[in-house]
Structure formats: structure tokens, C-alpha cells
Design a protein around this motif. Structure first.
Motif, PDB file in Angstrom:
ATOM      1  N   GLY A  35      28.942 -11.008  29.992  1.00 18.14           N
ATOM      2  CA  GLY A  35      29.989 -11.509  29.109  1.00 18.14           C
ATOM      3  C   GLY A  35      29.445 -12.011  27.788  1.00 18.14           C
ATOM      4  N   TYR A  36      30.127 -11.656  26.714  1.00 16.84           N
ATOM      5  CA  TYR A  36      29.768 -12.142  25.386  1.00 16.84           C
ATOM      6  C   TYR A  36      31.062 -12.367  24.609  1.00 16.84           C
ATOM      7  N   TYR A  69      36.905 -17.583  36.309  1.00 18.30           N
ATOM      8  CA  TYR A  69      35.547 -17.957  35.917  1.00 18.30           C
ATOM      9  C   TYR A  69      34.803 -16.805  35.240  1.00 18.30           C
ATOM     10  N   ARG A  70      35.086 -15.599  35.644  1.00 14.27           N
ATOM     11  CA  ARG A  70      34.414 -14.442  35.047  1.00 14.27           C
ATOM     12  C   ARG A  70      34.885 -14.186  33.618  1.00 14.27           C
ATOM     13  N   TYR A  71      36.174 -14.348  33.373  1.00 10.11           N
ATOM     14  CA  TYR A  71      36.744 -13.959  32.084  1.00 10.11           C
ATOM     15  C   TYR A  71      37.132 -15.126  31.180  1.00 10.11           C
ATOM     16  N   ASN A 133      31.439  -3.452  34.193  1.00  9.40           N
ATOM     17  CA  ASN A 133      30.643  -4.652  34.480  1.00  9.40           C
ATOM     18  C   ASN A 133      30.463  -5.543  33.256  1.00  9.40           C
ATOM     19  N   ARG A 134      30.949  -5.122  32.107  1.00 11.95           N
ATOM     20  CA  ARG A 134      30.736  -5.828  30.847  1.00 11.95           C
ATOM     21  C   ARG A 134      32.061  -6.347  30.306  1.00 11.95           C
ATOM     22  N   PHE A 135      32.011  -7.529  29.675  1.00 12.37           N
ATOM     23  CA  PHE A 135      33.221  -8.128  29.113  1.00 12.37           C
ATOM     24  C   PHE A 135      32.929  -8.724  27.741  1.00 12.37           C
ATOM     25  N   LEU A 136      33.675  -8.289  26.735  1.00 13.62           N
ATOM     26  CA  LEU A 136      33.587  -8.813  25.370  1.00 13.62           C
ATOM     27  C   LEU A 136      34.961  -9.331  24.961  1.00 13.62           C
ATOM     28  N   GLU A 163      41.965  -6.703  34.645  1.00 18.15           N
ATOM     29  CA  GLU A 163      41.535  -7.898  35.394  1.00 18.15           C
ATOM     30  C   GLU A 163      41.708  -9.154  34.535  1.00 18.15           C
ATOM     31  N   TYR A 164      41.346  -9.052  33.261  1.00 22.73           N
ATOM     32  CA  TYR A 164      41.527 -10.171  32.333  1.00 22.73           C
ATOM     33  C   TYR A 164      43.013 -10.538  32.237  1.00 22.73           C
ATOM     34  N   VAL A 165      43.858  -9.531  32.014  1.00 25.06           N
ATOM     35  CA  VAL A 165      45.295  -9.748  31.871  1.00 25.06           C
ATOM     36  C   VAL A 165      45.877 -10.366  33.127  1.00 25.06           C
ATOM     37  N   SER A 166      45.421  -9.937  34.288  1.00 20.88           N
ATOM     38  CA  SER A 166      45.961 -10.470  35.534  1.00 20.88           C
ATOM     39  C   SER A 166      45.729 -11.979  35.658  1.00 20.88           C
ATOM     40  N   GLU A 167      44.726 -12.473  34.988  1.00 21.41           N
ATOM     41  CA  GLU A 167      44.413 -13.905  35.037  1.00 21.41           C
ATOM     42  C   GLU A 167      45.022 -14.695  33.891  1.00 21.41           C
ATOM     43  N   PHE A 168      45.091 -14.109  32.720  1.00 19.00           N
ATOM     44  CA  PHE A 168      45.417 -14.885  31.534  1.00 19.00           C
ATOM     45  C   PHE A 168      46.741 -14.531  30.851  1.00 19.00           C
ATOM     46  N   GLU A 169      47.441 -13.533  31.305  1.00 13.36           N
ATOM     47  CA  GLU A 169      48.717 -13.209  30.644  1.00 13.36           C
ATOM     48  C   GLU A 169      49.842 -13.155  31.631  1.00 13.36           C
TER      49      GLU A 169
END
Length: 169
Positions: A35-36, A69-71, A133-136, A163-169
Motif C-alpha cells: 500500500g502507498y 485495515y488493509r485499505y 496485491n497492490r493498493f494506491l 474490495e476498497y468500495v465494499s469497505e468505504f462506500e
């Protein structure tokens, strides 16, 4: 005149990100960063990097909070910018201090140029191969700013974005 400052901002931001990302990878040769993020607050008076490695995610993959925690760069571990973003933040200060500066317009342009910079660096392979496996992301703390979703969508694979959207939107 402002256009020149934004172009300078974009160039200096690309230099800072490139140097920082390389320094992180040099410092942690045995570990891989997944993650970056470019991290800022709602006022966008400064911007800096935060990164994370898989072994720094504080919950196991089968935990319901894993994607959070990942995103969520708020939860990440590597906050040191090695003073590589000082010039970038000086330019931001100069942009806001211009006579007749319009806060909303400057903020929007800084975020837009930040996404352009991240996208150009990604296209040039600075962050490695785009994969699941990478997240920006461009992250604004305690915000639901559209730049977060736009950057997550543009800079990541569809699977990672979902996966990001499922957690944050």
C-alpha cells in the motif's frame, strides 16, 4: 501564473514520490509494500506519503475488519516522509498565499494534479506491476471526498477497487 505553480507542484510531487518510494524499498529490502498513499487532510494544506506492508496489517485475513485495515491509510505503519515532501508542501503554501487565492479551486487543482502525478508514475512502473496485491490511493483523513474513490478506481485493479468500495462506500 497559477498554472505554472501547479505544473511545478506536479513535477516536484513526482520527484518526491519516486524518491520516497525507492527509499522505502531500500530501507525495507526484505519486505514488500502493498500500500502507498498520498495523505492529506480536508484543508489540503500539506500532503505526504504513508505506506504499509502485509505484515503490518493488525488483523488476520479472515477477520471482518481485514479490508478496513488493509485499505485505510489511517491504520498504516510507515509515515516517515524522510523530509522528501518539503518542497511540495512549500509550493502548496505558496499557492494558498497568492492574492485572490480561491480555496476550493486550489484544493481541487492540488488533488487533481496529485492524481495525475500518481497515475503517470504508475504508468511508468514506479510502483511495480498493477495487480491484486497492490493498493494506491489519495487519502483525505476523515473525509468522503470523491478523489479517494476516483484514485482508488484509476490506480488499482478492479478487484482491489471493489474490495476498497465494499469497505468505504
Amino acid at each position: 501564473m497559477a498554472e505554472l505553480f501547479f505544473k511545478k507542484f506536479n513535477n516536484e510531487l513526482k520527484i518526491a514520490i519516486t524518491n520516497h518510494y525507492r527509499a522505502l524499498n531500500e530501507r525495507f529490502k526484505e519486505e514488500t509494500f502493498y500500500g502507498y498513499a498520498l495523505y492529506t487532510s480536508e484543508d489540503v494544506f500539506s500532503i505526504g506519503p504513508v505506506a504499509n506492508r502485509n505484515n503490518n496489517i493488525t488483523v488476520e485475513i479472515d477477520n471482518d475488519m481485514y479490508n478496513y485495515y488493509r485499505y485505510s491509510p489511517d491504520e498504516w505503519s510507515d509515515w516517515d516522509d524522510f523530509e522528501m515532501f518539503d518542497v511540495v508542501n512549500k509550493i502548496i503554501g505558496e499557492l494558498y498565499s497568492k492574492p485572490n487565492a480561491i480555496f476550493k479551486q486550489i484544493k481541487k487543482e492540488i488533488l487533481s494534479e496529485s492524481l495525475k502525478a500518481m497515475d503517470e508514475l504508475d504508468e511508468n512502473g514506479i510502483f511495480g506491476i498493477k495487480n491484486d496485491n497492490r493498493f494506491l490511493i489519495i487519502w483525505i483523513s476523515d473525509s468522503d471526498s470523491e478523489i479517494m474513490s476516483a484514485s482508488a478506481k484509476k490506480l488499482n485493479t478492479i478487484k482491489v477497487y471493489q474490495e476498497y468500495v465494499s469497505e468505504f462506500e
